[in-house]
Scaffold this motif. Sequence first.
Motif, PDB file in Angstrom:
ATOM      1  N   SER A  80       0.825  -1.208   0.000  1.00 51.47           N
ATOM      2  CA  SER A  80       0.000   0.000   0.000  1.00 51.47           C
ATOM      3  C   SER A  80       0.856   1.254   0.000  1.00 51.47           C
ATOM      4  O   SER A  80       0.545   2.235  -0.692  1.00 51.47           O
ATOM      5  CB  SER A  80      -0.929   0.005   1.220  1.00 51.47           C
ATOM      6  N   VAL A  81       1.933   1.242   0.780  1.00 51.91           N
ATOM      7  CA  VAL A  81       2.829   2.396   0.789  1.00 51.91           C
ATOM      8  C   VAL A  81       3.484   2.551  -0.584  1.00 51.91           C
ATOM      9  O   VAL A  81       3.676   3.679  -1.072  1.00 51.91           O
ATOM     10  CB  VAL A  81       3.886   2.271   1.907  1.00 51.91           C
ATOM     11  N   ILE A  82       3.809   1.436  -1.235  1.00 55.29           N
ATOM     12  CA  ILE A  82       4.337   1.506  -2.605  1.00 55.29           C
ATOM     13  C   ILE A  82       3.321   2.150  -3.532  1.00 55.29           C
ATOM     14  O   ILE A  82       3.634   3.071  -4.295  1.00 55.29           O
ATOM     15  CB  ILE A  82       4.698   0.092  -3.115  1.00 55.29           C
ATOM     16  N   ARG A  83       2.073   1.665  -3.479  1.00 52.92           N
ATOM     17  CA  ARG A  83       1.028   2.177  -4.371  1.00 52.92           C
ATOM     18  C   ARG A  83       0.839   3.684  -4.214  1.00 52.92           C
ATOM     19  O   ARG A  83       0.792   4.428  -5.203  1.00 52.92           O
ATOM     20  CB  ARG A  83      -0.302   1.468  -4.091  1.00 52.92           C
ATOM     21  N   MET A  84       0.751   4.144  -2.970  1.00 51.73           N
ATOM     22  CA  MET A  84       0.502   5.562  -2.746  1.00 51.73           C
ATOM     23  C   MET A  84       1.758   6.399  -2.978  1.00 51.73           C
ATOM     24  O   MET A  84       1.661   7.572  -3.367  1.00 51.73           O
ATOM     25  CB  MET A  84      -0.042   5.793  -1.341  1.00 51.73           C
ATOM     26  N   SER A  85       2.931   5.830  -2.768  1.00 51.05           N
ATOM     27  CA  SER A  85       4.171   6.559  -3.053  1.00 51.05           C
ATOM     28  C   SER A  85       4.290   6.881  -4.528  1.00 51.05           C
ATOM     29  O   SER A  85       4.737   7.965  -4.918  1.00 51.05           O
ATOM     30  CB  SER A  85       5.385   5.739  -2.592  1.00 51.05           C
ATOM     31  N   LEU A  86       3.887   5.942  -5.363  1.00 48.68           N
ATOM     32  CA  LEU A  86       4.011   6.097  -6.814  1.00 48.68           C
ATOM     33  C   LEU A  86       2.760   6.686  -7.457  1.00 48.68           C
ATOM     34  O   LEU A  86       2.686   6.774  -8.680  1.00 48.68           O
ATOM     35  CB  LEU A  86       4.316   4.738  -7.457  1.00 48.68           C
ATOM     36  N   ASP A  87       1.801   7.087  -6.647  1.00 43.83           N
ATOM     37  CA  ASP A  87       0.497   7.499  -7.181  1.00 43.83           C
ATOM     38  C   ASP A  87       0.606   8.609  -8.229  1.00 43.83           C
ATOM     39  O   ASP A  87       1.300   9.610  -8.033  1.00 43.83           O
ATOM     40  CB  ASP A  87      -0.408   8.000  -6.060  1.00 43.83           C
ATOM     41  N   SER A  88      -0.073   8.393  -9.347  1.00 40.81           N
ATOM     42  CA  SER A  88      -0.230   9.444 -10.363  1.00 40.81           C
ATOM     43  C   SER A  88      -1.699   9.605 -10.740  1.00 40.81           C
ATOM     44  O   SER A  88      -2.033  10.427 -11.600  1.00 40.81           O
ATOM     45  CB  SER A  88       0.588   9.115 -11.617  1.00 40.81           C
ATOM     46  N   THR A  89      -2.581   8.824 -10.095  1.00 39.09           N
ATOM     47  CA  THR A  89      -4.003   8.880 -10.462  1.00 39.09           C
ATOM     48  C   THR A  89      -4.637  10.222 -10.116  1.00 39.09           C
ATOM     49  O   THR A  89      -5.638  10.598 -10.728  1.00 39.09           O
ATOM     50  CB  THR A  89      -4.796   7.754  -9.762  1.00 39.09           C
ATOM     51  N   HIS A  90      -4.070  10.934  -9.150  1.00 38.55           N
ATOM     52  CA  HIS A  90      -4.614  12.235  -8.753  1.00 38.55           C
ATOM     53  C   HIS A  90      -3.925  13.391  -9.496  1.00 38.55           C
ATOM     54  O   HIS A  90      -4.238  14.562  -9.236  1.00 38.55           O
ATOM     55  CB  HIS A  90      -4.478  12.432  -7.244  1.00 38.55           C
TER      56      HIS A  90
END
Length: 343
Positions: A80-90
Amino acid sequence: MNLIIRMNTFASTYKKYVFLLALIATCLYCHAQAATSGNTSETPKLPWASERNEIQQLVTHLRTLAANEKNPLLKRHFESVIRMSLDSTHRLRPEDKHLQAAVGTLSFFQGEGAKWETYLQGTRPLIMAFKSKADGKNSYYWLFLPKDFTSTKTNFPFYVELHGSGGGTNNPPWHMLYDYLQPKPAGATSQMSRREGFMIYPWGRGDKGYRDVAETDIFECLQDFDDQFKTDPKRQYLYGFSMGGGGTFRIAQKTMNRWAAVGLYSAALGKNVTYDDAAKFKDMPVWMVWGEKEWLNVENRKLKDDLLKAGVSLWWKEIEGVEHSYLGEYQERLMDWLKTKTK
């Protein structure tokens, strides 16, 4: 002949004025476009999260931890921390302050953050990220485990705390993601420290007032939690401070059957709360506190009067001499009060 000459002169002058006006309009348009682009939330000069070295290093380490982790909750936390660290959806890009926090988060995961025991003790949250069914964007919540957590026990109480506004600082996902995953523990709210049951602390898309997709975000957090854990249906509690208090008041009205009681601490209610809204809580115990000197006191006083008029079971206090502040003493009082309420 003179008339023809004058007409030709007029036509030539007219063309010059039209050209000049078009040039001025073009300049004004370009200036407006430049000013508008400078005010967007996405700053083109900043690289994406995946392009920042500090975040790449954190993600690389977390991928190693996740690949070797057998505990499903801890594994999901790393992922989850990986997913949100790399987030570009926003469509947001991390600033220097987020990168500095990522360095501290890497240090945390290189030490105690890699250990399951860290999340069974103290005030460290597990991050639970998911892809929203509402709009396909990434979101997440903090998960705090009960201090005597076992995977077989199914009658723990469940607490949901809605955070207040950070004036926009919570809108990028990295602020709330990284700041509590540091080598030195940050301050915690009362139930985060007491850990008397399961607790979640949703991101709620940041500082968007828990309205529209931010409201949907809370419902999706609840569903994600319920898909993983069973808790005592008679001991479910929703509360929040400031923006979170206002969110609690609105969201509770749409989920009345779930909660044993709700808490509103200096709730940012807005000016459109009606007596009919208050009357919906006639079968729901409500706890209210606000500061005598804060700007939200008028709306809170009105709601208090309406709740009492509607016959709601209400505990309330206006704290003398206090402005807008989330006082630890009254957080503890709220937790003690909630424990007395069951469905």
